[in-house]
Enzyme design. Structure first.
Site, short mmCIF file in Angstrom:
data_model
loop_
_atom_site.label_atom_id
_atom_site.label_comp_id
_atom_site.label_asym_id
_atom_site.label_seq_id
_atom_site.Cartn_x
_atom_site.Cartn_y
_atom_site.Cartn_z
N ASP A 134 0.91 -1.15 0.00
CA ASP A 134 0.00 0.00 0.00
C ASP A 134 0.95 1.19 0.00
OD1 ASP A 134 -1.49 2.26 0.69
OD2 ASP A 134 -3.02 1.03 1.63
N HIS A 135 1.07 1.84 -1.15
CA HIS A 135 2.16 2.81 -1.27
C HIS A 135 1.99 3.99 -0.31
CE1 HIS A 135 -0.57 4.80 -4.11
NE2 HIS A 135 0.04 5.90 -3.77
N HIS A 141 -5.91 2.78 1.44
CA HIS A 141 -5.10 3.92 1.88
C HIS A 141 -5.69 4.62 3.11
CE1 HIS A 141 -3.18 3.13 -1.82
NE2 HIS A 141 -4.00 3.81 -2.59
#
Ligand code: NAP
Length: 484
Positions: free
Chosen positions: A177-178, A240
């Site tokens: 999950d950047h 996110h």
């Protein structure tokens, strides 16, 4: 004050989907920047793998162009770029067939860390995992990196977890999950657990509510068809925003270690109450100012997919009972701005009388743009004429506080890929976390599907549908202005 860069051990990294958009825009430029920073050195090999027929020379040329386009300021470093490209190799390979696998197996070395980045459609993850094992490329030490979306609901996420678990144990699976790789998101933990100032107040006794906003000014653009099958709830909230909520709400882990952190995040997700239908608003942007509306940008002209979600969440535990978390995300909003605002309660008693008004502190963590922290404090309005109070910001923009060089944060992918090589899973989602997040979002989506009502229209460049404002107004609260 130059930051200290510790080189990682030698490794071989295979990028399945090495010719794709993500590889060209993010993964390979990130690796190049880490090379320029001195973190990657020595006998490292980066092997692109995809069906396209090309040799290593053609692949290097493709990557060179990608880095020139997406590599940022470092792209101009010609000598480093030439040396970096020498690390690259390419294999023509079909994830679903037999082509290329023996070639890839012959290239892999056993005396080093081997990582496999699955930068392909999730439908190919199982095929890749199976073939890596079949061809003897995966041992207990190797790592796989999987991209979002991780499933589209609880059932598909469970199935994906089961498929991967057939070939790899949890300690080998790095679910990206950047957002967790963003420097400011990691700073959330530093702010909370590195200072004594905030933690004693970090609970429902002192915090009135928390607002989390991830606003984008762009629409779905060229990703319309992917987005239309997903929507804001799946694309942003389940992953996110849920991660941001967890980092804000979790108990202090005993150590900054993968399972200690992920255990605490999981407890938060499991303590979330189901979202009541009246506590969620979904919207879809309309066209305007020569910009097409959502439905004109996707194939389905009657699409019911949401490009905006606002919701109120409750966490049923001792720390947060009674303190709502308001989440809001959307496309084509007035500004691109992401922030978390911790809204403290009013002082319990005003010694300055009614004229001084009610005031409260706000701690804002700005994720983008202008990453920084702002603490709103109440002071006396200067000048004679009695004790009038005003709120002013104690503002720390990282670029100003740290200097432009230090505040030139590595891209999230740089940090995360290096963590994969170092074997540190702290900033990656564990399988049970992902499943718990889907278990919370699934009923909301199921309710929308059952109603088959259209999302509420909102004007491009606005703050979203009016009902989202009402979500707050009816609680006597207001969203903060969306501003960069
Ligand atoms: P993409 O541009 O469509 O690239 C897909 C890659 O997979 C290409 O290199 C393609 O090359 C390769 N490929 C397709 N079928 C294959 C097969 N049977 N065997 C071997 N290789 C195959 O997709 P992307 O945008 O890079 O996305 C990759 C993954 O990252 C997806 O899971 C996506 O959801 C995720 N993701 C992407 C972004 C983004 O910004 N792009 C952001 C977040 C997550 P060939 O056609 O040559 O085989």
């Amino acid at each position: 004050m130059a930051s200290r860069v510790i080189p990682v051990d030698p490794f071989d990294l295979v990028v399945f989907g090495g010719t794709g958009d993500l590889a060209r825009r993010k993964i390979l430029p990130a690796l190049f920047r880490r090379y320029v920073a001195g973190q990657i050195e020595g006998d490292v090999r980066l092997i692109g793998a995809a069906r396209s027929e090309m040799d290593a020379t053609a692949y290097r040329e493709m990557v060179r162009e990608a880095i020139l386009e997406f590599g940022g300021d470092e792209a101009g470093r010609k000598t480093e770029l030439a040396a970096f490209l020498k690390m690259l190799d390419y294999v023509t390979l079909d994830a679903k067939g037999t082509q290329g696998w023996a070639d890839l197996a012959a290239k892999m070395r056993t005396d080093r860390i081997c990582a496999f980045y699955f930068s392909v459609a999730p439908s190919l993850f199982g095929d890749l995992a199976k073939r890596l094992h079949k061809h003897g490329m995966a041992d207990d030490e190797s790592r796989i990196v999987v991209e979002k979306p991780f499933g589209r609901d609880l059932e598909t996420a469970r199935a994906l977890n089961r498929t991967l678990a057939r070939h790899f144990h949890e300690g080998q699976i790095y679910r990206i999950d950047h957002y967790l790789g963003k420097e400011t998101v990691q700073n959330l933990m530093a702010i909370r657990f590195g200072n004594v100032l905030f933690e004693p107040l970090w609970n429902s006794q002192y915090v009135d509510h928390i607002q989390i906003t991830v606003a984008e000014s762009v629409g779905v653009g060229g990703r319309g068809d992917y987005y239309d099958s997903s929507g804001a709830m799946r694309d942003m909230v389940q992953n996110h925003m849920m991660q941001l909520l967890c980092l804000i709400a979790m108990e202090p882990p005993a150590k900054f270690e993968p399972d200690a952190v992920r255990d605490e995040k999981l407890k938060v997700i499991r303590a979330l109450d189901p979202v009541e239908p009246e506590n969620v608003v979904r919207g879809q942007y309309e066209g305007g100012d020569a910009q097409p509306g959502y439905r004109a940008q996707v194939e389905n002209a009657d699409s019911l997919t949401e490009s905006f979600v606002a919701l109120k969440a409750h966490i049923s535990n001792w720390r947060w009972a009674g303190t709502p978390f308001y989440l809001r995300t959307g496309k084509r909003l007035k500004e691109r701005a992401s922030e978390i605002a911790v809204m403290f309660k009013d002082a319990p008693h005003s010694i300055f009388g009614a004229d001084a008004g009610r005031h409260h502190n706000i701690l804002t963590i700005r994720l983008q743009p202008n990453e920084g922290i702002e603490l709103g404090v109440t002071i006396k309005e200067p000048g004679p004429g009695g004790m009038r109070l005003i709120d002013v910001p104690l503002d720390m923009t990282f670029a100003e506080a740290l200097g432009p060089e230090e505040a030139d944060f590595p891209d999230a992918y740089e940090r995360l890929i290096m963590d994969v090589i170092r074997g540190n899973q702290t900033l990656f989602m564990r399988g049970d976390e992902v499943e718990a997040a889907w278990a919370w979002t699934d009923p909301v989506i199921a309710e929308w599907d059952a109603q088959s009502d259209a999302p509420l229209p909102y004007a491009s460049g606005s703050s979203g549908p009016d009902d989202a404002l009402m979500l707050m107004h009816r609680d006597g609260r207001r969203w903060r202005e969306i501003r960069p």
